[in-house]
Design a protein around this motif. Sequence first.
Motif, PDB file in Angstrom:
ATOM      1  N   VAL A 156      37.349  28.661  33.196  1.00 45.08           N
ATOM      2  CA  VAL A 156      36.467  29.403  32.551  1.00 45.08           C
ATOM      3  C   VAL A 156      37.054  30.772  32.728  1.00 45.08           C
ATOM      4  O   VAL A 156      37.145  31.194  33.739  1.00 45.08           O
ATOM      5  CB  VAL A 156      35.102  29.533  33.002  1.00 45.08           C
ATOM      6  N   LEU A 157      37.344  31.545  31.541  1.00 42.92           N
ATOM      7  CA  LEU A 157      38.438  32.814  31.646  1.00 42.92           C
ATOM      8  C   LEU A 157      37.204  33.961  32.083  1.00 42.92           C
ATOM      9  O   LEU A 157      36.271  34.006  31.602  1.00 42.92           O
ATOM     10  CB  LEU A 157      38.930  33.028  30.351  1.00 42.92           C
ATOM     11  N   CYS A 158      37.979  34.669  33.098  1.00 44.50           N
ATOM     12  CA  CYS A 158      37.075  35.868  33.276  1.00 44.50           C
ATOM     13  C   CYS A 158      37.447  37.229  32.154  1.00 44.50           C
ATOM     14  O   CYS A 158      36.565  37.682  31.876  1.00 44.50           O
ATOM     15  CB  CYS A 158      37.440  36.410  34.833  1.00 44.50           C
ATOM     16  N   ALA A 159      38.603  37.226  31.968  1.00 42.86           N
ATOM     17  CA  ALA A 159      39.148  38.259  31.190  1.00 42.86           C
ATOM     18  C   ALA A 159      38.675  39.845  31.756  1.00 42.86           C
ATOM     19  O   ALA A 159      37.746  40.423  30.918  1.00 42.86           O
ATOM     20  CB  ALA A 159      38.741  38.223  29.821  1.00 42.86           C
ATOM     21  N   PHE A 170      36.665  39.085  42.862  1.00 43.80           N
ATOM     22  CA  PHE A 170      36.005  38.179  41.654  1.00 43.80           C
ATOM     23  C   PHE A 170      34.973  37.347  42.353  1.00 43.80           C
ATOM     24  O   PHE A 170      35.155  36.532  43.582  1.00 43.80           O
ATOM     25  CB  PHE A 170      36.800  37.537  40.857  1.00 43.80           C
ATOM     26  N   ARG A 171      33.456  37.214  41.768  1.00 39.54           N
ATOM     27  CA  ARG A 171      32.765  36.128  42.074  1.00 39.54           C
ATOM     28  C   ARG A 171      32.096  35.693  40.688  1.00 39.54           C
ATOM     29  O   ARG A 171      32.050  36.448  39.574  1.00 39.54           O
ATOM     30  CB  ARG A 171      31.650  36.722  43.297  1.00 39.54           C
ATOM     31  N   TRP A 172      31.486  34.587  40.749  1.00 33.96           N
ATOM     32  CA  TRP A 172      30.894  34.200  39.776  1.00 33.96           C
ATOM     33  C   TRP A 172      29.155  34.029  39.759  1.00 33.96           C
ATOM     34  O   TRP A 172      28.845  33.172  40.879  1.00 33.96           O
ATOM     35  CB  TRP A 172      31.509  32.762  39.001  1.00 33.96           C
ATOM     36  N   ILE A 173      28.458  34.208  38.789  1.00 38.74           N
ATOM     37  CA  ILE A 173      27.057  34.030  38.668  1.00 38.74           C
ATOM     38  C   ILE A 173      26.817  32.776  38.131  1.00 38.74           C
ATOM     39  O   ILE A 173      27.360  32.251  37.060  1.00 38.74           O
ATOM     40  CB  ILE A 173      26.247  35.047  38.167  1.00 38.74           C
ATOM     41  N   PHE A 174      25.900  31.950  38.609  1.00 30.93           N
ATOM     42  CA  PHE A 174      25.680  30.473  37.949  1.00 30.93           C
ATOM     43  C   PHE A 174      24.098  30.704  37.290  1.00 30.93           C
ATOM     44  O   PHE A 174      23.045  30.807  38.241  1.00 30.93           O
ATOM     45  CB  PHE A 174      25.769  29.592  38.471  1.00 30.93           C
ATOM     46  N   GLY A 194      40.785  36.285  38.315  1.00 31.29           N
ATOM     47  CA  GLY A 194      39.479  36.094  38.233  1.00 31.29           C
ATOM     48  C   GLY A 194      38.779  34.931  37.784  1.00 31.29           C
ATOM     49  O   GLY A 194      37.672  34.606  37.550  1.00 31.29           O
ATOM     50  N   ASN A 195      39.799  34.082  37.005  1.00 32.24           N
ATOM     51  CA  ASN A 195      39.457  32.670  36.421  1.00 32.24           C
ATOM     52  C   ASN A 195      38.648  31.778  37.449  1.00 32.24           C
ATOM     53  O   ASN A 195      38.944  31.699  38.572  1.00 32.24           O
ATOM     54  CB  ASN A 195      40.523  32.046  35.921  1.00 32.24           C
ATOM     55  N   LEU A 196      37.447  30.940  36.655  1.00 39.11           N
ATOM     56  CA  LEU A 196      36.772  30.138  37.520  1.00 39.11           C
ATOM     57  C   LEU A 196      37.506  28.678  37.152  1.00 39.11           C
ATOM     58  O   LEU A 196      37.666  28.545  35.942  1.00 39.11           O
ATOM     59  CB  LEU A 196      35.397  30.166  37.085  1.00 39.11           C
ATOM     60  N   TYR A 197      38.190  27.801  38.107  1.00 32.81           N
ATOM     61  CA  TYR A 197      38.445  26.641  38.076  1.00 32.81           C
ATOM     62  C   TYR A 197      37.547  25.650  38.498  1.00 32.81           C
ATOM     63  O   TYR A 197      37.162  25.649  39.876  1.00 32.81           O
ATOM     64  CB  TYR A 197      39.776  26.554  38.653  1.00 32.81           C
ATOM     65  N   SER A 210      28.646  33.748  34.697  1.00 33.36           N
ATOM     66  CA  SER A 210      29.053  35.174  34.227  1.00 33.36           C
ATOM     67  C   SER A 210      30.094  35.681  35.497  1.00 33.36           C
ATOM     68  O   SER A 210      29.692  35.494  36.739  1.00 33.36           O
ATOM     69  CB  SER A 210      27.768  36.217  34.406  1.00 33.36           C
ATOM     70  N   CYS A 211      31.117  36.301  35.275  1.00 31.65           N
ATOM     71  CA  CYS A 211      32.092  36.902  36.230  1.00 31.65           C
ATOM     72  C   CYS A 211      31.791  38.284  36.590  1.00 31.65           C
ATOM     73  O   CYS A 211      31.586  38.985  35.987  1.00 31.65           O
ATOM     74  CB  CYS A 211      33.361  36.830  35.238  1.00 31.65           C
TER      75      CYS A 211
END
Length: 1029
Positions: A156-159, A170-174, A194-197, A210-211
């Motif tokens: 999932v690309l952060c860009a 970077f962190r990601w919200i679910f 910042g990408n999520l793998y 959300s990044c």
Amino acid sequence: MLRLALLLHLLLLSFTPAGASVHEEFADLCGDGSVGFGPVFEKQPVDTIYPEESLEANITMNCQAKANPPATYKWMLNDREIDIGAERNHYSLIEGNLVISNPVKSKHVGKYSCSATNMYGTVISKEASVQFGYLDLFSTDERTTVYVKEGQGAVVLCAPPPHFPAKLSFRWIFNEFPTFIQLDNRRYVCQTTGNLYISKVESSDRGNYSCIASSHSISKSVFSNYIPLQPLTERPNRKYPADLRVKFPDTTALVGQNVTLECFALGNPVPEIHWRKMEGHLPQNHDLRMSGSQLHLYNIQVKDSGIYKCEAINSKGKDYHSANVFVEAYPEWVEHITSKKKELHSNYTMSCKASGKPEPKIRWLKNGHQIDEKDVHFRNLTLDNSGMYQCIAENRHGVIYANAELQVFACPPTFEHNPIKTVMVAKNSRAVLECRPYAAPTPSFTWSKGTELLSNSTRVFIWEDGSLEIRDVTQSDEGQYTCFASNILGKASSVVSLSVTDSTRITLPPSDADVNAGEDAWMRCAASHDPSLDITFIWSLDGRVIDLDKGRLHYERVPNGNSSDELKIKNAQVKHAGVYSCTAQTTADNVTASARLIVRGPPGAPGGVRVINKTETTVTLQWSRGADNHKSISKYTIQYRDDFLKDAWSNARTSPADVEGNAEMATVVNLFPWTEYEFRVIAANILGSGDPSKPSPKERTLDAVPVVAPSEVGGGGGTGRELIITWTPVQPKYHYGPNFGYILAFKPQDQKEWKRMKVTDSESKRYIHKDPSMPPVTPFDVKIKAFNSKGEGPFSIKAVVYSGQDAPSEAPAVIEGRALSASTAIISWKHVANVEGYKVKFWTNQQDREGRAQEVAVSGMENHTRIEGLKPNSEYNIEVRGYNSAGYGPPSKHLKVQTKKPPPDRPPKIIGTKVKGQFINIAWEAVEPLSNESKVDGYRVLFKPKGNQTSTLYTTNKRSIDIPLLADKEFVVEIRAHTDGGVGAVSQIGFPDNNYPASGAASKGGGVTVNQSFCIFSLSLALLFFLNL
């Protein structure tokens, strides 16, 4: 100016009478400390990042220097001088500090430096940059949905948006804030892109992502639009080989920094990540994080440079990546300049050496101007060589400055600051008369005694520094001596007196002593001396003077007349052994005599403890014997500590069990494999145990196969189609090796084939196995064992664990729901199967069902509940649904319940009381309900005796009641109107002693307190008294 003063001075000398001094006229040429000094930086500018959105409208760049006279300051921007006084240039100067008001990016970005100047020279500060920091918002464009099959990997690309500086975290919200994605061996966030793998997508990954990008430099974070992730069901779930998607690049680090290398792979099963360093072992100062996806190298050193390799492995294949780690170094001084005062016409060399990688280049500045030399050499110094010098070492990683002032001074000889002192010496000793005038250039010296000019002989010597030495002094050498000093700037002389006394002699030297530890010892000393002088005795041990005040616990001085002394050593310990010296000292000379004290005690600490061999459970130690302190060593004790005992030392088991006093080697047994130990050795003799040795270097025993299985294996619960297995992790000391983890084996009880799963997290204590074909509530046999890089251990005791059940499929049928009052209702329903409990939800028509509905939880054993706290005269919607560990079942049909009108909020008004024999009659006015209140159908009267007696509740349709009297007892009566909407506000009256305040209005709680008149109350008391008679 200084050169002109010197020429005038030399001209004046030709007209100065012989023997006269011209120091007074030319004191300003002397470096005697009364003059000033050049600038020395106390604060220098530092790199600054100014947030573009900052509320502060200025930037301050520091520059402050200590100087005498005070320094003046200039500032440079990109090597061009800033005109501080120019109009509308945003700059101002405050005590050397540069303040940039309302900074503008196009004008004020660049490299700044300041200079500080006074009459002694100029120094240039370090360069510091000003940059504008920013972090734009993410694009507002809608992010496209990511579709991926279950079991496949996803990126999932952060860009991230445009930003400065480059470093972001970077962190990601679910789904919603603040639910952050918990990273594990299946999910990883690359801190570079910042990408999520997600290595293997599961159905639980369905949702919106959300990044968050954060810039710590400007204290700002921004959020991306939500990115939907839609897993697609694929049956059967396919397997995929490991595929590295996050790969660390060639990395350059500086000595002492911390470095993080990243590797993460997609694949099904989830790949394991392994790290190694080509042509060597991983550095000791390393750590693995994020289930092995990050290799942290702490305090990196040049020896840690090389090629590092990460390898991703699963059952379908492997992938690997390697890259270089280069370790370089910031410049560091090996040798640098310091401020000096040097004499005119002397020689001097300034030298700077710096280490670093790449090797730093050295350049020089004098008073802010470049000098094209590697080292600065001066021959025959002149006044023009004075100034502020700067040595600068620079490589691509940074720059360091060394600043120094060179003061070249010229001065005619003067004894003002260092006059010659009177000298007193004993006969037959050596006398040195110092002659140290302040002068530059260095003067020439002559000496005289009286009118006799002295020259070098067998007994008399004039040193190069001007001192006069007289050997084998006799009484005839006593008298006055004159030192003459002269240079090109002038002459000066000083007179010193030499006094000759009788020699001091030791008449009773101290004697050798031999004691055991804990006993007292004595040292005695006496001396003869010149009767005109006072004598002092000084005691020392092995050349170090004994501080009798600090050492009073063990030392006591016992004076014995003017010419003798005694030293008592109390409770002597081994450390007090040695050579004791008694020094008899006068102002003219001193003499010393010594004796040895032997203290016999426990042995000293052994030395050089080290491990010379090791196995999984043993180590062989070797050490060197310490001092036996004059008693033979009888045995040794070996102690150890490990990471689990921390600072606690424990006695070790050894082979042989008793380590004899002549041994210097032993084997420690019964150790844990793959455990880091320290060891120390303690020697003992018949006088006790000595101090322990210094700990040995830490050594880790060899690894071995685990022998301890996880305990308390169990689990169960969860949602349908999943098996939850839990256990108590194995304690770290039983890991016995690296790469520790667990192997889970499980099968349905009616099958023979075991399924095995590997868990690589040593701290894990829970595993969820999902299988779409798994029937609910199925018994599984489960067993777990530990593994490490050496092999697999034994299985735990087999446990029976049930798979998760399906959520209830049937909605409860509501049988009845009715209001009991204005705030209470009761509801009942038919039981449904496969539930652990029921959730009753209720809300009014005016409320949002999802957002503001209220809930009540009911046990699965019950089929009804009472709902309280409802609003009066309101229509409620009520639904019931069953639930279990798998989730909620469907809701029942909505039932509507209308609560009753509220009771009147006005209490009954008590209008009278009257005693009737053994009763008292209480009367009240009727309560008339309003249109929005329930009809009154009677009254509730509560009779409450004071104390622990039981209260009595009466019900009546009348407006009065007879209450039995209690002799000599106090009681309270409460009256309320009763309606089908509940009971109303309360009136209250007390007997016989009424302490209640009169009130006819409802209290805050809805009650009323009524006081009857004093006359009525007095009459009641009189009647009660009469009846009792």
